[in-house]
Write an enzyme that holds these catalytic residues in place. Structure first.
Site, short mmCIF file in Angstrom:
data_model
loop_
_atom_site.label_atom_id
_atom_site.label_comp_id
_atom_site.label_asym_id
_atom_site.label_seq_id
_atom_site.Cartn_x
_atom_site.Cartn_y
_atom_site.Cartn_z
N HIS A 1 -8.62 -0.11 -8.53
CA HIS A 1 -8.08 -0.18 -9.89
C HIS A 1 -7.22 -1.42 -10.06
CE1 HIS A 1 -9.48 3.69 -11.16
NE2 HIS A 1 -9.14 4.16 -9.99
N TYR B 1 -8.05 -10.93 3.23
CA TYR B 1 -9.32 -10.37 3.72
C TYR B 1 -10.28 -9.97 2.59
CZ TYR B 1 -7.01 -5.84 2.89
OH TYR B 1 -6.33 -4.78 2.33
N GLU B 2 -9.79 -9.94 1.35
CA GLU B 2 -10.69 -9.51 0.27
C GLU B 2 -11.79 -10.54 0.02
OE1 GLU B 2 -8.39 -7.90 -3.11
OE2 GLU B 2 -6.84 -7.45 -1.63
N HIS C 1 -5.19 -9.47 -0.95
CA HIS C 1 -5.11 -9.84 0.46
C HIS C 1 -6.12 -10.94 0.80
CE1 HIS C 1 -3.76 -5.68 0.07
NE2 HIS C 1 -2.96 -5.91 1.09
N ASN D 1 2.39 3.59 11.18
CA ASN D 1 1.74 4.01 12.43
C ASN D 1 2.23 3.14 13.58
OD1 ASN D 1 -0.13 2.02 10.77
ND2 ASN D 1 -0.57 1.65 12.93
N MET E 1 -1.42 -6.95 7.36
CA MET E 1 -2.46 -7.83 6.83
C MET E 1 -2.04 -8.55 5.55
SD MET E 1 -5.71 -5.28 7.37
CE MET E 1 -5.86 -4.29 8.88
N SER E 2 -0.74 -8.67 5.32
CA SER E 2 -0.31 -9.26 4.03
C SER E 2 0.98 -10.05 4.22
CB SER E 2 -0.09 -8.14 3.01
OG SER E 2 1.05 -7.36 3.37
N HIS F 1 -7.11 3.46 7.06
CA HIS F 1 -6.48 3.15 5.78
C HIS F 1 -5.98 4.44 5.11
CE1 HIS F 1 -5.32 0.79 2.40
NE2 HIS F 1 -6.16 1.38 1.57
N ALA G 1 2.99 -2.19 4.22
CA ALA G 1 2.82 -1.17 5.25
C ALA G 1 2.46 -1.90 6.53
CB ALA G 1 1.72 -0.19 4.85
N SER H 1 0.83 -1.22 0.00
CA SER H 1 0.00 0.00 0.00
C SER H 1 0.86 1.25 0.00
CB SER H 1 -0.88 0.05 1.25
OG SER H 1 -1.64 -1.09 1.38
N1 HPA Z 1 -2.30 -2.99 11.52
C1 HPA Z 1 -2.47 -3.80 10.46
N2 HPA Z 1 -2.09 -3.49 9.24
C2 HPA Z 1 -1.49 -2.28 9.07
C3 HPA Z 1 -1.30 -1.40 10.13
C4 HPA Z 1 -1.71 -1.78 11.42
O1 HPA Z 1 -1.57 -1.04 12.42
N3 HPA Z 1 -0.69 -0.30 9.60
C5 HPA Z 1 -0.52 -0.54 8.27
N4 HPA Z 1 -1.02 -1.73 7.94
#
Ligand code: HPA
Length: 266
Positions: free
Chosen positions: A54, A78-79, A76, A225, A201-202, A237, A106, A24
């Site tokens: 996209h 989760y999709e 992912h 973060n 998540m990946s 997101h 990310a 991402s």
């Molecule tokens: N948690 C899960 N996935 C993420 C996060 C998070 O804090 N930040 C970026 N992707």
């Protein structure tokens, strides 16, 4: 035509030794590659849509003197609830010659000294999602050894590249959380107690698949973060997408140096 045939027809038959998967907010690197950008829509088995809707592109060409394939986005778990959603794409990369797979993502950090905008080289992972992309695989090849799944040699090359670029590169354990909701603070405390340094998540399913296909793998997280309950900002997101480019600029330098070094020593 299968996806490998499409790539050979459009981008030539030369072996592609290295592939990158961009997470991402990291897709700019795909645009840096001189070569053929092929929409996933033209590649049978590649994921249909990216997170933002996209269809992304696979760019096959040259970066820093190395022939590479860059996946401008991933699918992912989760999709659709399919942990093996990336299997056809990774099988295709293997078919076109990829031996080294570099994954990016990310992630949320647990370590105050590795805050937003920092990079973390993944040393190992914890599969906290309760599933596995090899469920349903019927051969004994499914029993993949995951010791040193994150290739020690590649990690050393990436650390050397980061040093040369004077980019701080932390190293830690990544926990895979299914998403798409973010974690609760209690889940983050639990993961921290289990030994994780970051969460996302990946990536984990792709690492398992790549090891299954016999590739060497490395992965780098861009910290966007502090994980839930550990920071003051609200996790979203939008925030992930806004913060990823901060680390992405450094990540691009590290990856370019890694490739340039390879092209000189190849
Ligand atoms: N948690 C899960 N996935 C993420 C996060 C998070 O804090 N930040 C970026 N992707």
């Amino acid at each position: 035509m299968d996806a490998a045939d499409v790539i050979w027809t459009r981008a030539g038959q030369d072996r592609v030794p290295v592939a990158l998967v961009l997470g991402s907010g990291l897709s700019a690197l795909g645009e840096a590659v001189e070569g053929e950008a092929i929409s996933y829509l033209d590649l049978p088995g590649f994921p249909e849509a990216g997170v933002s809707g996209h269809a992304p592109t696979l760019t096959v060409g040259t970066l820093e003197g190395v022939r590479v394939a860059v996946m401008g986005g991933r699918a992912h778990y989760y999709e659709q609830g399919d942990a093996a959603v990336m299997r056809p794409a990774i099988a295709t990369l293997r078919a076109i010659g990829v031996e080294t797979l570099l994954l990016t993502n990310a992630a949320g950090s647990f370590r105050p000294e590795v805050g937003p905008g920092e990079l973390m080289l993944i040393a190992d992972h914890i599969n906290f999602a309760g599933t596995n992309p090899l469920i349903g695989e019927a051969t004994d090849a499914r029993f993949v050894n995951m010791v040193d799944a994150y290739d020690p040699g590649l990690r050393a090359e990436l650390k050397a590249a980061a040093d040369a670029e004077q980019v701080p590169l932390a190293e830690g354990v990544y926990a895979w959380y299914s998403g798409p909701s973010f974690e609760t603070p209690a889940e983050i405390r639990a993961l921290r107690a289990l030994g994780a340094d970051a969460v996302g998540m990946s990536t984990v399913p792709e690492v398992i698949l790549a090891r299954f296909f016999g590739m060497r793998v490395a992965a780098i997280s861009t910290i966007t973060n502090m994980a839930a309950g550990l920071g003051s900002e609200t996790i979203s997101h939008e925030h992930t997408k806004a913060m990823a480019p901060v680390g992405a600029a450094k990540l691009e330098r590290v990856l370019r140096r890694f490739l340039a070094t390879r092209s000189r020593t190849a």
